[in-house]
Write an enzyme that holds these catalytic residues in place. Sequence first.
Site, PDB file in Angstrom:
ATOM      1  N   ARG A 168     -10.294 -11.550   2.202  1.00 32.72           N
ATOM      2  CA  ARG A 168     -11.160 -12.611   1.658  1.00 32.72           C
ATOM      3  C   ARG A 168     -10.487 -13.971   1.746  1.00 32.72           C
ATOM      4  NH1 ARG A 168     -11.489  -9.421  -3.928  1.00 32.72           N
ATOM      5  NH2 ARG A 168     -11.202  -7.720  -2.422  1.00 32.72           N
ATOM      6  N   LYS A 177       0.844  -1.199   0.000  1.00 29.20           N
ATOM      7  CA  LYS A 177       0.000   0.000   0.000  1.00 29.20           C
ATOM      8  C   LYS A 177       0.878   1.247   0.000  1.00 29.20           C
ATOM      9  CE  LYS A 177      -3.953  -1.783   2.644  1.00 29.20           C
ATOM     10  NZ  LYS A 177      -4.977  -1.592   1.603  1.00 29.20           N
TER      11      LYS A 177
HETATM   12  N1  BES Z   1      -8.131  -3.707   4.523  1.00 27.44           N
HETATM   13  C1  BES Z   1      -8.304  -3.282   3.180  1.00 27.44           C
HETATM   14  C2  BES Z   1      -9.614  -2.517   2.950  1.00 27.44           C
HETATM   15  C3  BES Z   1      -9.771  -1.228   3.691  1.00 27.44           C
HETATM   16  C4  BES Z   1      -9.485  -0.026   3.055  1.00 27.44           C
HETATM   17  C5  BES Z   1     -10.265  -1.182   4.981  1.00 27.44           C
HETATM   18  C6  BES Z   1      -9.664   1.175   3.722  1.00 27.44           C
HETATM   19  C7  BES Z   1     -10.435   0.013   5.634  1.00 27.44           C
HETATM   20  C8  BES Z   1     -10.137   1.197   5.006  1.00 27.44           C
HETATM   21  C9  BES Z   1      -8.288  -4.494   2.257  1.00 27.44           C
HETATM   22  O1  BES Z   1      -7.494  -5.541   2.668  1.00 27.44           O
HETATM   23  C10 BES Z   1      -7.788  -4.029   0.950  1.00 27.44           C
HETATM   24  O2  BES Z   1      -6.645  -3.683   0.878  1.00 27.44           O
HETATM   25  N2  BES Z   1      -8.628  -4.060  -0.070  1.00 27.44           N
HETATM   26  C11 BES Z   1      -8.277  -3.647  -1.362  1.00 27.44           C
HETATM   27  C12 BES Z   1      -8.780  -4.677  -2.327  1.00 27.44           C
HETATM   28  C13 BES Z   1      -8.220  -4.533  -3.717  1.00 27.44           C
HETATM   29  C14 BES Z   1      -6.747  -4.841  -3.734  1.00 27.44           C
HETATM   30  C15 BES Z   1      -8.969  -5.484  -4.631  1.00 27.44           C
HETATM   31  C16 BES Z   1      -8.923  -2.287  -1.621  1.00 27.44           C
HETATM   32  O3  BES Z   1     -10.019  -2.048  -1.120  1.00 27.44           O
HETATM   33  O4  BES Z   1      -8.290  -1.475  -2.280  1.00 27.44           O
HETATM   34 MN    MN Z   2      -5.501  -5.384   1.987  1.00 24.52          MN
END
Ligand code: BES
Ligand code: MN
Length: 501
Positions: A351, A277
Site C-alpha cells: 500500500r 515473515k
Molecule cells: N504480499 C503480502 C500479501 C500476500 C500474502 C500476497 C500471501 C500473496 C500471498 C503483503 O505485503 C502482506 O504482507 N500483507 C500483510 C498485511 C498485514 C501486515 C497488515 C498480510 O496480508 O498479512
Molecule cells: Mn508484505
Amino acid sequence: MKITFANPALPAQGIVVVTATEGGKLSKSAEALDAKLGGALTRAAKAGKFKGKSGESVDLMAPDGRYERVLMVGLGKAEDMKDLGLQEAGGRVYAALSGQGANATVLVDAIEGTKMTAADMAANLGFGALLRSYRFDKYLTKEPKEKKPVLKGLKVTCASSAKAKAAFAGMEKVAEGVFFTRDLVSEPPNVLYPASLAKECQSLKKLGVKVTVLGEKEMRKLGMGALLGVGQGSDRESQMVIMEWTGVPKSKGAKAQQPVAFVGKGVTFDTGGISLKPSAGMEDMKWDMGGAGVVIGLMKALAGRKAKVNAVGVVGLVENMPGGNAQRPSDIVTSMSGQTVEVLNTDAEGRLVLADALWYTQTKYKPKFVVDLATLTGAIIVALGNERAGMYANDDKLADQVFQAGEAVDELVWRMPLGKAYDELLNSDAADMQNIGGRWGGSITAAQFLKRFIKDETPWVHLDIAGVAWSKKAKPVTPKGGTGYGVRLLDRVVADHYETK
Ligand code: BES
Ligand code: MN
Ligand code: ZN
C-alpha cells in the site's frame, strides 16, 4: 506453439481432433472420420459413456494403420456455446496431445443451434490451446526429453478460415501479453529485482510504447517517501516505470486523448522487512510483483494488438528487505501527496508503494480511470480463496465493466465494501494515518488506505489479486504457476468500452 488455420479437409493420417456436442452428436467431420474408421469412433464413444459434455473426450490410439490418434472432445450444449467453452476445449486438447506428436489437426465445424460461426469457434479453440501451452522451463537443465512437450504445431480447420486467422491475430497478441506476465512472476528474485524488471519493461519500446524509468534520486525529488521507505533496506535500487501507449489517432479531440491508467504493485521480493515473515512459504513472495507483472503484460497486449486507446501503465518496483538501513515499525514517512504515514508494520508495504504510484499517475496524467492491481493481502485469500480477486471501487460504472469483463473471460472478481468505519481504523495519533487497520477486514482496510490516495474525481478500481496471481493446479487454459490473471480481464475492459471507433 504455432497455431495455423486452414479450410476444411479431412487429413489422411496423423493426429486428428474432432468435436461433438451434448447428447453425443458428432460434428460433420467427426461423422466423416467415423465412417472412414468403420464406426470405431461411435463404438468407443458408446463404450466410454461419452455424452459430449464439455470436459469429456474419446481417445483412440492408432485406430487403424493411417491415423496415429483420434481424439473427440465434447463441447457441451450447442445453445450454450461461447468463446470461453471453445477456449477451454482448446486448452484440454493441448493438454491431452502435448506429449505425443509434433503436429495435430483439429477439425472445427459449424454447429446447428449456436450463434458462433465455425471461424469464431476455431479462433477461440486456438487461443485456448495457445494459452495452455505456456511453460516456464528455462532453468530445468536436466529435464528428461520424454517429459518435455513435443507438440509444436496445431492446425485448426474451419470454413472461412481466413476469418479465423484474422480473429486469432489479436488473441495471439493478448496471449503474448499473458505469457510475458507469467514469465515475470515466475522468474526468481535473484534474477528479477527492481532494476532488472525495469529493463524488462524497456523491451516494450519495440512495440511503440514509450518507457520512462525513475530511479531513487528522481523519486526523492518528487517526494515519494512512502515508496522509498519500503525499498531502503534493500541493496537493490527502487524504480518506478511508466509505460505509455498512444493508440488514439492525433486527429481525435482532447477527451479521446485522455488515457486510461493501470498501476501495479511490484515488490520483487517481500520478506516483510523488519516485521519479518515466517520462513515457511516465504518463497511465494517472489510473485509479490504480480500486480506490476499484469500491468506490464497488459501494456504488451494493448500495444501488440494496436488497441485504439491511450493507456499508461505505472509500476512501483521495490524489494522489501530487513537490513541496517531498513524502515522500522513506528517510522513516519511523507508520501508524494503530502500525507504522512506511520509505518506500524513493515510487512504492509504494498500500500505504501501504491500510494505514491497512484498519486503520481493521477497528478501527471489525469486519467479517465485508474485500475490498480496488487498481491496486497493474505486476508483477501481468506475471504475469497483462489477463485476470485477482490474488487474495490469508488465508481459503480467502472466496477460493473470490470465485473462483466471478468465473467466474459473467466477472470472473476467479487466486489467488496468500502466505508467510513473501515477508513477510521487507519487513524493514527502520530501521523495522518497508519499503514495497518488491525486484525479484521484486512483486505478492506488495505483498500481504504489506497483510497486515501485517490482523488475524488478519479474513477478507481483496486483489484487485490493475492489469491489468483499464482495457481498450484492447472486449469483448462492456465498451467499451474503464474496465471497471468488480469491481462485478459483488463484487455477486455478496454476492448469493450474504451477504444475509439
Ligand atoms: N504480499 C503480502 C500479501 C500476500 C500474502 C500476497 C500471501 C500473496 C500471498 C503483503 O505485503 C502482506 O504482507 N500483507 C500483510 C498485511 C498485514 C501486515 C497488515 C498480510 O496480508 O498479512
Ligand atoms: Mn508484505
Ligand atoms: Zn507484499
